[in-house]
Design a protein around this motif. Structure first.
Motif, PDB file in Angstrom:
ATOM      1  N   PRO A 181      74.986 -58.115   1.993  1.00  0.00           N
ATOM      2  CA  PRO A 181      76.272 -58.716   2.393  1.00  0.00           C
ATOM      3  C   PRO A 181      77.218 -58.820   1.200  1.00  0.00           C
ATOM      4  O   PRO A 181      76.758 -59.014   0.069  1.00  0.00           O
ATOM      5  CB  PRO A 181      75.872 -60.117   2.878  1.00  0.00           C
ATOM      6  N   LEU A 182      78.490 -58.693   1.463  1.00  0.00           N
ATOM      7  CA  LEU A 182      79.461 -58.898   0.385  1.00  0.00           C
ATOM      8  C   LEU A 182      79.543 -60.392   0.077  1.00  0.00           C
ATOM      9  O   LEU A 182      79.511 -61.212   0.994  1.00  0.00           O
ATOM     10  CB  LEU A 182      80.844 -58.399   0.808  1.00  0.00           C
ATOM     11  N   PRO A 183      79.657 -60.767  -1.181  1.00  0.00           N
ATOM     12  CA  PRO A 183      79.751 -62.193  -1.503  1.00  0.00           C
ATOM     13  C   PRO A 183      81.105 -62.762  -1.087  1.00  0.00           C
ATOM     14  O   PRO A 183      82.086 -62.030  -1.001  1.00  0.00           O
ATOM     15  CB  PRO A 183      79.604 -62.207  -3.026  1.00  0.00           C
ATOM     16  N   GLU A 184      81.118 -64.076  -0.878  1.00  0.00           N
ATOM     17  CA  GLU A 184      82.379 -64.722  -0.510  1.00  0.00           C
ATOM     18  C   GLU A 184      83.381 -64.615  -1.665  1.00  0.00           C
ATOM     19  O   GLU A 184      84.563 -64.388  -1.465  1.00  0.00           O
ATOM     20  CB  GLU A 184      82.094 -66.197  -0.197  1.00  0.00           C
ATOM     21  N   GLN A 198      82.561 -69.950  -3.195  1.00  0.00           N
ATOM     22  CA  GLN A 198      83.570 -70.479  -4.124  1.00  0.00           C
ATOM     23  C   GLN A 198      82.969 -71.598  -4.964  1.00  0.00           C
ATOM     24  O   GLN A 198      83.172 -71.668  -6.173  1.00  0.00           O
ATOM     25  CB  GLN A 198      84.779 -71.019  -3.344  1.00  0.00           C
ATOM     26  N   ARG A 199      82.183 -72.476  -4.290  1.00  0.00           N
ATOM     27  CA  ARG A 199      81.661 -73.651  -4.996  1.00  0.00           C
ATOM     28  C   ARG A 199      80.614 -73.245  -6.041  1.00  0.00           C
ATOM     29  O   ARG A 199      80.659 -73.678  -7.176  1.00  0.00           O
ATOM     30  CB  ARG A 199      81.065 -74.629  -3.981  1.00  0.00           C
ATOM     31  N   SER A 200      79.682 -72.366  -5.646  1.00  0.00           N
ATOM     32  CA  SER A 200      78.616 -71.995  -6.582  1.00  0.00           C
ATOM     33  C   SER A 200      79.176 -71.187  -7.747  1.00  0.00           C
ATOM     34  O   SER A 200      78.666 -71.215  -8.855  1.00  0.00           O
ATOM     35  CB  SER A 200      77.506 -71.230  -5.873  1.00  0.00           C
ATOM     36  N   LEU A 201      80.270 -70.488  -7.485  1.00  0.00           N
ATOM     37  CA  LEU A 201      80.859 -69.660  -8.538  1.00  0.00           C
ATOM     38  C   LEU A 201      81.352 -70.529  -9.705  1.00  0.00           C
ATOM     39  O   LEU A 201      81.158 -70.198 -10.869  1.00  0.00           O
ATOM     40  CB  LEU A 201      82.021 -68.863  -7.951  1.00  0.00           C
ATOM     41  N   ALA A 202      81.967 -71.646  -9.375  1.00  0.00           N
ATOM     42  CA  ALA A 202      82.511 -72.515 -10.427  1.00  0.00           C
ATOM     43  C   ALA A 202      81.383 -72.987 -11.345  1.00  0.00           C
ATOM     44  O   ALA A 202      81.518 -73.002 -12.580  1.00  0.00           O
ATOM     45  CB  ALA A 202      83.213 -73.706  -9.790  1.00  0.00           C
TER      46      ALA A 202
END
Ligand SMILES: Cc1cc2nc3c(=O)[nH]c(=O)nc-3n(C[C@H](O)[C@H](O)[C@H](O)COP(=O)(O)OP(=O)(O)OC[C@H]3O[C@@H](n4cnc5c(N)ncnc54)[C@H](O)[C@@H]3O)c2cc1C
Length: 431
Positions: free
Chosen positions: A188-191, A256-260
């Motif tokens: 799957p493509l990441p958010e 978005q949250r995990s990326l930060a």
């Protein structure tokens, strides 16, 4: 018909089912040369995709110079048109975009060629190399029989039924049969995605940072290394203003949250290793601009010595040994007076030297040859392999022998003799 390339599929596969499903691509007979360690024995060409289009046109054969030939530089890859797939796949309603495991080896590699060489690329650190992403292969055996390595029509996520024939053919470099269809896993493509470039005071610091990012279990999606020669060449070739320094390109995927959180962890590790990074690029255009600089590394290296030949060699070592091996290799390049910018999928412990040399000068060709042998032996001494992705081809047969030992090599020979008793398939390659 318009040529269909692997890159056209990326990101354009609407898939209504659950995440890890399959894609079949027909590839009706074998490819020719590429121009690195593995790709030097042409067979024949002519490929079709399941959707009814040519996978790529035949490539002309190149006569062999003292070292295996490199492909003529071709223009950088074009972005795939949104209508690149036709037929059922294109008509299906996209539930959510999915991507092929986005390997990106040589600019015009075919899918079955990638399976044949056990290829990988910048995303392998997160999504795996070709081997874990191939679920089934259709193979024309040397005696003309058709083999489906996981059984006809099967694509389970895992299997424990008998010997693993799929893995046997992945990386067989055309020596055991023609791969004519590959069933691949999709991801799957990441958010959200973010990319940064970090510069370091030394090669050792950049590689140590890589090791620490992995040890901290940051789920990094790509982590690519450029030594200062490569960073400078890429910067000039792509008209960017990068510092002339050991460099890492890092990409993170997630929500978005995990990326930060991942960004913060990564920045801390970069700074602990004396690195400085630029702002994170999160927009697609900006990210693509950074990666296209990396993907043009081959051409940027060739531009260092116009009129000369390029030869790309790779090794792969356990991550814990990576800093030593990279630093020793860098010293070797300098001591041998070789133009050999280093670039690597360091997250996998894999790195390449793009050796640019004058093939008309036998002394220089000999120096290059001696360097590649030393590099292979250095990787073996560190518990690694003489090639992480380019394959053995003709040039690394002696190193393969050292890597596997007599029992390993005898076993490979027995397999070859059982499947191809008349030695029809890429004779002389690998063994
Ligand atoms: C600039 C450059 C960058 C590269 N970067 C990477 C990289 O990042 N990662 C990586 O893994 N590799 C890389 N490579 C190596 C190369 O692109 C890969 O090995 C690629 O998988 C080769 O695919 P191909 O279709 O071009 O195969 P070819 O080069 O045409 O063939 C390679 C070998 O596979 C055999 N073969 C090809 N197709 C088939 C088939 N259908 N059935 C059986 N045997 C077959 C051929 O006989 C040959 O022995 C790079 C090469 C270059 C020149």
């Amino acid at each position: 018909p318009r040529p269909l390339q692997r890159s056209h599929l990326q990101g354009h596969l609407p898939w209504p089912g659950p995440c890890h499903r399959r894609l079949s691509v027909d590839n009706a007979v074998v490819a020719a040369d590429d121009g690195c360690d593995g790709g030097h024995a042409a067979v024949c060409t002519g490929a079709q995709a399941a959707v009814g289009r040519r996978l790529r046109p035949p490539r002309p054969r190149v006569p062999s110079p003292p070292l295996p030939p490199a492909p003529a530089p071709s223009p950088p890859r074009q972005a795939p048109p949104p209508h690149a797939l036709s037929g059922r796949a294109a008509r299906a309603k996209p539930a959510r975009a999915r991507q092929l495991n986005t390997h990106n080896p040589g600019a015009d590699a075919s899918l079955c060629g990638m399976a044949a060489t056990g290829a990988s690329g910048t995303n392998a650190v997160r999504y795996g190399a070709m081997r874990p992403n191939v679920l089934n292969l259709r193979v024309v055996l040397p005696d003309g029989r058709l083999l489906h390595t996981a059984g006809p029509g099967r694509h389970p996520r895992k299997r424990a039924a008998g010997y693993d024939l799929t893995s046997l053919f992945v990386g067989s470099e055309g020596t055991l049969g023609f791969l004519t269809q590959a069933t691949l896993r999709l991801h799957p493509l990441p958010e959200a995605s973010a990319v940064t470039i970090a510069s370091f005071p030394s090669v050792g610091a950049a590689v140590a940072c890589t090791v620490q990012v992995l040890q901290a279990a940051v789920p990094v999606a790509r982590i690519e290394f450029l030594d200062e020669v490569m960073a400078d060449a890429c910067s000039r070739f792509s008209e960017m203003e990068l510092p002339v320094a050991a460099t890492l390109l890092l990409e993170l995927h997630g929500s978005q949250r995990s990326l930060a959180e991942q960004q913060q962890q990564t920045e801390e590790i970069v700074h602990q290793n004396g690195g400085s990074s630029v702002a994170w690029a999160e927009g697609q255009e900006e990210r693509e601009r950074l990666w296209s600089m990396r993907h043009n590394a081959w051409y940027a290296a060739l531009a260092l010595r116009p009129g000369c030949q390029g030869y790309s060699t790779d090794v792969c070592v356990p991550i814990s040994r990576l800093p030593d091996v990279v630093v020793e290799t860098k010293q070797d390049l300098q001591a041998s007076n070789i133009t050999g910018p280093m670039v690597g999928h360091v997250g996998d412990g894999n790195f390449h030297c793009i050796l640019v040399f004058n093939s008309q000068d036998p002394e220089e060709a000999q120096r290059i040859h001696a360097f590649t042998e030393r590099l292979g032996r250095r990787a073996l001494a560190a518990g690694g392999t003489c090639t992480g992705e380019h394959g053995v081809g003709l040039g690394k047969r002696a190193l393969l022998q050292e890597e596997l030992g007599p029992e390993g090599l005898d076993t490979l020979r027995s397999i070859k003799a059982a499947l191809d008793p008349h030695n029809l398939m890429n004779p002389g390659k690998v063994l």
